[in-house]
Motif scaffolding. Structure first.
Motif, PDB file in Angstrom:
ATOM      1  N   UNK A   1       0.815  -1.212   0.000  1.00 37.01           N
ATOM      2  CA  UNK A   1       0.000   0.000   0.000  1.00 37.01           C
ATOM      3  C   UNK A   1       0.854   1.270   0.000  1.00 37.01           C
ATOM      4  N   UNK A   2       2.164   1.112   0.080  1.00 31.05           N
ATOM      5  CA  UNK A   2       3.078   2.254   0.196  1.00 31.05           C
ATOM      6  C   UNK A   2       3.471   2.767  -1.191  1.00 31.05           C
TER       7      UNK A   2
ATOM      8  N   UNK B   1      -2.466   8.886   6.976  1.00 33.65           N
ATOM      9  CA  UNK B   1      -3.067   9.871   6.073  1.00 33.65           C
ATOM     10  C   UNK B   1      -2.034  10.866   5.558  1.00 33.65           C
ATOM     11  N   UNK B   2      -1.248  11.438   6.448  1.00 36.32           N
ATOM     12  CA  UNK B   2      -0.341  12.530   6.059  1.00 36.32           C
ATOM     13  C   UNK B   2       0.899  12.031   5.323  1.00 36.32           C
TER      14      UNK B   2
ATOM     15  N   UNK C   1      -9.646   6.711   2.076  1.00 33.41           N
ATOM     16  CA  UNK C   1     -10.477   5.833   2.909  1.00 33.41           C
ATOM     17  C   UNK C   1     -10.554   4.410   2.365  1.00 33.41           C
ATOM     18  N   UNK C   2     -10.547   4.234   1.063  1.00 38.78           N
ATOM     19  CA  UNK C   2     -10.595   2.894   0.476  1.00 38.78           C
ATOM     20  C   UNK C   2      -9.318   2.114   0.786  1.00 38.78           C
TER      21      UNK C   2
ATOM     22  N   UNK D   1      -8.563  -4.523   6.650  1.00 39.06           N
ATOM     23  CA  UNK D   1      -9.015  -5.897   6.411  1.00 39.06           C
ATOM     24  C   UNK D   1      -7.835  -6.873   6.445  1.00 39.06           C
ATOM     25  N   UNK D   2      -6.723  -6.481   5.844  1.00 41.90           N
ATOM     26  CA  UNK D   2      -5.524  -7.334   5.874  1.00 41.90           C
ATOM     27  C   UNK D   2      -4.998  -7.496   7.289  1.00 41.90           C
TER      28      UNK D   2
END
Length: 82
Positions: free
Chosen positions: A17-18, A31-32, A38-39, A46-47
Motif C-alpha cells: 500500500x506504500x 493519512x499525512x 479511505x478505500x 481488512x488485511x
C-alpha cells in the motif's frame, strides 16, 4: 507476539500500500505521510484483521493515526485473547 514482531508484520503489510515509497517508522502517519484515502485504509485494515485475527472497530480506526499507535492497539487486542 513480542511488540517487535508485531511491528515487523505491520510494516510488511504496509509495503503493498506504500505507493509513495515512504520510509516506515512508528511515527509514520497513514493519512499525512502515506497519503492513504479511505478505500486504502479499509483494504489495509481488512488485511490487518485477517493477519492478526482481530477486529478493529470504526472508533478505534478513527483514533489510530500512526504505525506505532496501530502496533499498540494490536498488542492490546492480541493480549486480551491470551
Amino acid at each position: 507476539m513480542p511488540r517487535q514482531e508485531t511491528y515487523a508484520k505491520v510494516t510488511e503489510l504496509i509495503v503493498p500500500f506504500n505507493k509513495k515509497g515512504a520510509t516506515i517508522t512508528e511515527a509514520t502517519r497513514f493519512a499525512a505521510d502515506l497519503e492513504w484515502d479511505s478505500l486504502t485504509v479499509l483494504d489495509f485494515v481488512a488485511n490487518i484483521e485477517d493477519e492478526f485475527d482481530v477486529i478493529i472497530s470504526m472508533n478505534m480506526q478513527a483514533e489510530i493515526k500512526t504505525v506505532g499507535q496501530l502496533v499498540d492497539v494490536l498488542e492490546r487486542l492480541t493480549a486480551t485473547r491470551s
